[in-house]
Motif scaffolding. Structure first.
Motif, PDB file in Angstrom:
ATOM      1  N   ALA A   6     -11.386   0.243  -0.284  1.00 20.05           N
ATOM      2  CA  ALA A   6     -10.198   1.062  -0.555  1.00 20.05           C
ATOM      3  C   ALA A   6      -9.142   0.850   0.535  1.00 20.05           C
ATOM      4  O   ALA A   6      -7.954   0.742   0.253  1.00 20.05           O
ATOM      5  N   VAL A   7      -9.595   0.751   1.791  1.00 16.88           N
ATOM      6  CA  VAL A   7      -8.659   0.521   2.897  1.00 16.88           C
ATOM      7  C   VAL A   7      -7.962  -0.830   2.711  1.00 16.88           C
ATOM      8  O   VAL A   7      -6.760  -0.956   2.883  1.00 16.88           O
ATOM      9  N   LEU A  40      -4.362  16.042  -2.595  1.00 18.35           N
ATOM     10  CA  LEU A  40      -5.188  15.082  -1.845  1.00 18.35           C
ATOM     11  C   LEU A  40      -4.393  14.359  -0.762  1.00 18.35           C
ATOM     12  O   LEU A  40      -4.940  14.033   0.296  1.00 18.35           O
ATOM     13  N   GLY A  96      -3.067   9.286   1.131  1.00 19.31           N
ATOM     14  CA  GLY A  96      -4.162   8.387   1.559  1.00 19.31           C
ATOM     15  C   GLY A  96      -5.184   8.140   0.462  1.00 19.31           C
ATOM     16  O   GLY A  96      -6.080   7.321   0.623  1.00 19.31           O
ATOM     17  N   PHE A 133      -9.239   3.989  -5.151  1.00 14.32           N
ATOM     18  CA  PHE A 133     -10.440   4.575  -5.764  1.00 14.32           C
ATOM     19  C   PHE A 133     -11.150   3.529  -6.626  1.00 14.32           C
ATOM     20  O   PHE A 133     -12.353   3.295  -6.485  1.00 14.32           O
ATOM     21  N   SER A 156     -10.791  14.789   1.443  1.00 12.60           N
ATOM     22  CA  SER A 156      -9.342  14.909   1.661  1.00 12.60           C
ATOM     23  C   SER A 156      -8.819  16.230   1.103  1.00 12.60           C
ATOM     24  O   SER A 156      -7.949  16.864   1.704  1.00 12.60           O
ATOM     25  N   GLU A 205      -3.301  16.924   8.252  1.00 12.06           N
ATOM     26  CA  GLU A 205      -2.460  15.923   7.598  1.00 12.06           C
ATOM     27  C   GLU A 205      -3.248  14.673   7.236  1.00 12.06           C
ATOM     28  O   GLU A 205      -4.310  14.424   7.811  1.00 12.06           O
ATOM     29  N   ARG A 206      -2.694  13.892   6.312  1.00 11.76           N
ATOM     30  CA  ARG A 206      -3.305  12.623   5.935  1.00 11.76           C
ATOM     31  C   ARG A 206      -3.561  11.779   7.199  1.00 11.76           C
ATOM     32  O   ARG A 206      -2.681  11.611   8.022  1.00 11.76           O
ATOM     33  N   GLY A 207      -4.804  11.279   7.317  1.00 11.41           N
ATOM     34  CA  GLY A 207      -5.154  10.447   8.459  1.00 11.41           C
ATOM     35  C   GLY A 207      -5.630  11.250   9.656  1.00 11.41           C
ATOM     36  O   GLY A 207      -6.174  10.698  10.611  1.00 11.41           O
ATOM     37  N   GLY A 208      -5.416  12.588   9.618  1.00 13.44           N
ATOM     38  CA  GLY A 208      -5.879  13.438  10.715  1.00 13.44           C
ATOM     39  C   GLY A 208      -7.407  13.489  10.745  1.00 13.44           C
ATOM     40  O   GLY A 208      -8.063  13.276   9.737  1.00 13.44           O
TER      41      GLY A 208
HETATM   42  N1  CTP Z   1      -7.373   4.499   0.539  1.00 10.11           N
HETATM   43  C1  CTP Z   1      -6.786   4.474  -0.745  1.00 10.11           C
HETATM   44  N2  CTP Z   1      -7.372   5.150  -1.774  1.00 10.11           N
HETATM   45  C2  CTP Z   1      -8.507   5.863  -1.595  1.00 10.11           C
HETATM   46  C3  CTP Z   1      -9.117   5.903  -0.314  1.00 10.11           C
HETATM   47  C4  CTP Z   1      -8.512   5.210   0.730  1.00 10.11           C
HETATM   48  O1  CTP Z   1      -5.760   3.826  -0.941  1.00 10.11           O
HETATM   49  N3  CTP Z   1      -9.050   6.509  -2.651  1.00 10.11           N
HETATM   50  C5  CTP Z   1      -6.703   3.743   1.630  1.00 10.11           C
HETATM   51  C6  CTP Z   1      -5.438   4.459   2.095  1.00 10.11           C
HETATM   52  O2  CTP Z   1      -4.517   3.487   2.485  1.00 10.11           O
HETATM   53  C7  CTP Z   1      -5.929   5.253   3.291  1.00 10.11           C
HETATM   54  C8  CTP Z   1      -6.927   4.301   3.912  1.00 10.11           C
HETATM   55  O3  CTP Z   1      -7.544   3.670   2.777  1.00 10.11           O
HETATM   56  O4  CTP Z   1      -4.900   5.582   4.185  1.00 10.11           O
HETATM   57  C9  CTP Z   1      -7.956   4.976   4.811  1.00 10.11           C
HETATM   58  O5  CTP Z   1      -8.791   5.826   4.044  1.00 10.11           O
HETATM   59  P1  CTP Z   1      -9.180   7.280   4.574  1.00 10.11           P
HETATM   60  O6  CTP Z   1      -9.494   7.248   6.030  1.00 10.11           O
HETATM   61  O7  CTP Z   1     -10.210   7.770   3.645  1.00 10.11           O
HETATM   62  O8  CTP Z   1      -7.824   8.096   4.298  1.00 10.11           O
HETATM   63  P2  CTP Z   1      -6.808   8.780   5.305  1.00 10.11           P
HETATM   64  O9  CTP Z   1      -5.529   7.998   5.294  1.00 10.11           O
HETATM   65  O10 CTP Z   1      -7.454   9.028   6.615  1.00 10.11           O
HETATM   66  O11 CTP Z   1      -6.476  10.161   4.595  1.00 10.11           O
HETATM   67  P3  CTP Z   1      -7.313  11.538   4.613  1.00 10.11           P
HETATM   68  O12 CTP Z   1      -6.811  12.327   5.788  1.00 10.11           O
HETATM   69  O13 CTP Z   1      -6.957  12.147   3.314  1.00 10.11           O
HETATM   70  O14 CTP Z   1      -8.769  11.207   4.710  1.00 10.11           O
END
Ligand code: CTP
Ligand code: MG
Length: 185
Positions: free
Chosen positions: A28-29, A50, A53, A59, A112, A121-124
């Motif tokens: 996914a990343v 959600l 992110g 997914f 999330s 926040e997203r990424g937190g």
């Molecule tokens: N990602 C995505 N779709 C998903 C899961 C992950 O596109 N269903 C991508 C996104 O670019 C995301 C990155 O993988 O930023 C890292 O995933 P994750 O660490 O799970 O997301 P976060 O950005 O940290 O967001 P959150 O705080 O919601 O976990």
């Protein structure tokens, strides 16, 4: 009760069994982006359901990546004579590893959802939670499928829950040493 070599052998088996749950987020990343799963909408608390992110492409490619990983494992087992996943009929193996991968991505999204409700926040970061939700949901969903219990038992589940955060710390330290990350956590 258990000897150290026994525990280590079981831990390696558990790692092998859980690879289809571990790899989806990496896919996914790598392949994610585009339309967010929540379509940009907010929850009743006014915060994103959600967040950006979690994307549809992330997914889907995550689940597909988990299925790909599992099939590579199946082939490797056939070549080496190892009998873990390949001890199951292919159809059971396929459904089980699909559920492990799907559950991992569903758990990742649930994580999330909960983070957004706590105002993170997203990424937190949300330590421990970030590293275990995907695993709990993956195990919960796949354990509803009877073939799960042909390969897993309670001891393996407990070992999986214990080694997953350790593995996380270890991979982050390696990424830090390789200068792929700024901090070792
Ligand atoms: N990602 C995505 N779709 C998903 C899961 C992950 O596109 N269903 C991508 C996104 O670019 C995301 C990155 O993988 O930023 C890292 O995933 P994750 O660490 O799970 O997301 P976060 O950005 O940290 O967001 P959150 O705080 O919601 O976990
Ligand atoms: Mg993250």
């Amino acid at each position: 009760m258990f000897s150290l070599p026994q525990i280590l052998t079981t831990a390696l088996q558990v790692l092998w069994l859980l690879l289809p749950a571990y790899t989806p987020n990496n896919f996914a990343v790598l392949l994610g982006g585009g339309k967010p799963l929540d379509l940009g909408r907010n929850f009743i608390d006014g915060k994103r359901i959600l967040g950006d992110g979690k994307t549809v492409r992330g997914f889907v490619s995550g689940v597909a990546g988990g299925i790909l990983t599992a099939n590579v494992q199946f082939c490797l087992e056939c070549y080496t004579g190892l009998k873990i996943y390949s001890s199951l009929p292919y159809s059971e193996f396929f459904v089980l590893t699909f559920l492990l991968s799907f559950g991992a991505m569903a758990g990742d999204s649930l994580g999330s959802f909960v983070k957004r409700r706590f105002g993170i926040e997203r990424g937190g970061k949300f330590p421990v939670f970030d590293q275990l939700t995907f695993l709990f949901v993956s195990l919960l969903i796949s354990s509803l499928y009877p073939a799960f219990w042909k390969l897993f038992d309670i001891a393996k589940i407990v070992i999986g829950i214990l080694i997953t955060p350790l593995l996380h710390v270890l991979t982050n330290c390696i990424a830090y040493k390789l200068n792929l990350k700024d901090v070792p956590w």
